[in-house]
Design an enzyme around this catalytic site. Structure first.
Site, PDB file in Angstrom:
ATOM      1  CD  GLU A   1      -2.088   3.192  -5.854  1.00  0.00           C
ATOM      2  OE1 GLU A   1      -2.810   2.191  -6.003  1.00  0.00           O
ATOM      3  OE2 GLU A   1      -0.867   3.138  -5.743  1.00  0.00           O
TER       4      GLU A   1
ATOM      5  CG  ASP B   1       2.387  -2.568  -8.339  1.00  0.00           C
ATOM      6  OD1 ASP B   1       2.421  -2.223  -9.540  1.00  0.00           O
ATOM      7  OD2 ASP B   1       1.438  -3.193  -7.825  1.00  0.00           O
TER       8      ASP B   1
ATOM      9  CG  HIS C   1      -2.295  -0.950  -7.154  1.00  0.00           C
ATOM     10  ND1 HIS C   1      -2.869  -0.238  -6.131  1.00  0.00           N
ATOM     11  CD2 HIS C   1      -2.272  -2.227  -6.729  1.00  0.00           C
ATOM     12  CE1 HIS C   1      -3.195  -1.047  -5.138  1.00  0.00           C
ATOM     13  NE2 HIS C   1      -2.835  -2.274  -5.485  1.00  0.00           N
TER      14      HIS C   1
ATOM     15  NE  ARG D   1      -4.241  -1.426  -0.017  1.00  0.00           N
ATOM     16  CZ  ARG D   1      -4.325  -2.440  -0.857  1.00  0.00           C
ATOM     17  NH1 ARG D   1      -3.308  -2.716  -1.656  1.00  0.00           N
ATOM     18  NH2 ARG D   1      -5.416  -3.179  -0.904  1.00  0.00           N
TER      19      ARG D   1
END
Length: 326
Positions: A260, A255, A292, A231
């Site tokens: 985001e 990632d 992500h 996260r």
């Protein structure tokens, strides 16, 4: 039973139809995220299935008006849902699980790419710069990897890394007894001090919010590598940028990043992004970013859709529900 699906991507569409037929349920499909403007599409549904949409009190009030009994998020994380409001309105919430290999393999890939400076190599190669300056890498077998969070994904990362002969240490509030013969559990400060690579696999919670910050970074080795497939909120982005600029952190592979959710999974080319820290991170040659997508495999997407349906069915039929949160 009817389930209203929201935020359905093209790659999910066939799975939703396939599993609706398999489990003999009625569905409605909305490509857009759940909002106050489209919440009326929940009419006549028993449950809804969402992604990472912020589901706040106002939306939950509307869901109660439409007699929604269950919110299933097609994700492992559920911090985007106001659980307190759900409890007050008597709406149950569940998440899903999916193939552990998806995120775990991606994590190991990011570790290896970071060690070998792949971002810089690829950018140079595309411009026909075949020189070796600044791209010499390191070998994983000589390094210590610190794993923060030894839940299911953390455990799978450890299993994969064990084949590389690196030394693995780990921290978790609740150490896994079965892992103690395979790895060394340490306290968090020790992990920061000894790790050449730190990989984050903790949930987003009050105790983990901004756990990677100026204070914790100061305890780390010079040239440490930070990997985050968990996260974005686990890292204080401003402090990370400072540490990259002063060369305390040697590499970051992310990632996920803070703030985001309104950007990722959208085509925003030719637009000015309202996330300045993301723009700064993208400019660094030693920061590797992906939107992500660590979870994004055929098997994982299939799991997410099917388990969202079976979880909703279990709730509706008062059966055991392994994904029930509240």
């Amino acid at each position: 039973m009817k389930i209203a699906f929201f935020s359905v991507r093209d790659d999910e569409y066939d799975f939703v139809s396939q599993y609706a037929k398999k489990y003999q349920i009625e569905i409605s499909i909305c490509r857009e995220a759940l909002t106050l403007e489209n919440v009326h599409l929940c009419k006549d549904a028993t449950a809804i299935s969402i992604m990472t949409t912020k589901t706040d009190r106002k939306i939950i009030e509307k869901l109660k008006e439409y007699n929604i009994q269950y919110i299933s998020t097609r994700t492992i994380g559920f911090d985007h849902i106001d659980l307190k409001a759900c409890q007050e309105y008597g709406i149950h919430v569940g998440n899903v699980s999916y193939s552990l290999s998806s995120v775990a393999e991606y994590t190991v890939m990011m570790i290896l790419m970071s060690l070998r400076n792949i971002k810089l190599i690829l950018e140079r190669f595309s411009s026909q710069d075949f020189s070796l300056n600044h791209i010499r890498g390191r070998e994983l077998k000589d390094l210590t990897v610190g794993i923060i969070g030894t839940g299911k994904i953390g455990q799978e990362v450890i299993r994969l890394l064990s084949h590389f002969s690196c030394h693995i240490i780990a921290y978790d509030l609740y150490p896994n007894e079965t892992l103690k013969n395979q790895i060394e559990y340490v306290d968090l400060d020790t992990l920061y001090q000894r790790s050449d690579i730190i990989s984050l696999h903790a949930p987003n919670a009050d105790e983990t919010y901004h756990m990677i910050n100026q204070e914790s970074i100061a305890k780390m080795k010079d040239d440490v590598i930070i990997i985050n497939t968990a996260r974005g909120a686990l890292i204080n982005t401003s402090d990370l940028i400072d540490a990259l600029e002063n060369k305390k952190i040697g590499y970051a592979a992310l990632d996920v990043v803070e703030n985001e959710s309104h950007l990722y999974y959208k085509d925003l080319k030719n637009e000015v992004l309202d996330n300045r820290n993301l723009a700064i991170l993208r400019s660094f040659p030693n920061v590797f970013l992906t939107p992500h997508t660590a979870f994004f495999t055929h098997q994982a997407v299939s799991n997410m859709v099917e388990y969202s349906i079976t979880s909703s069915l279990a709730m509706h039929e008062n059966k055991e529900n392994p994904w029930l949160i509240i």
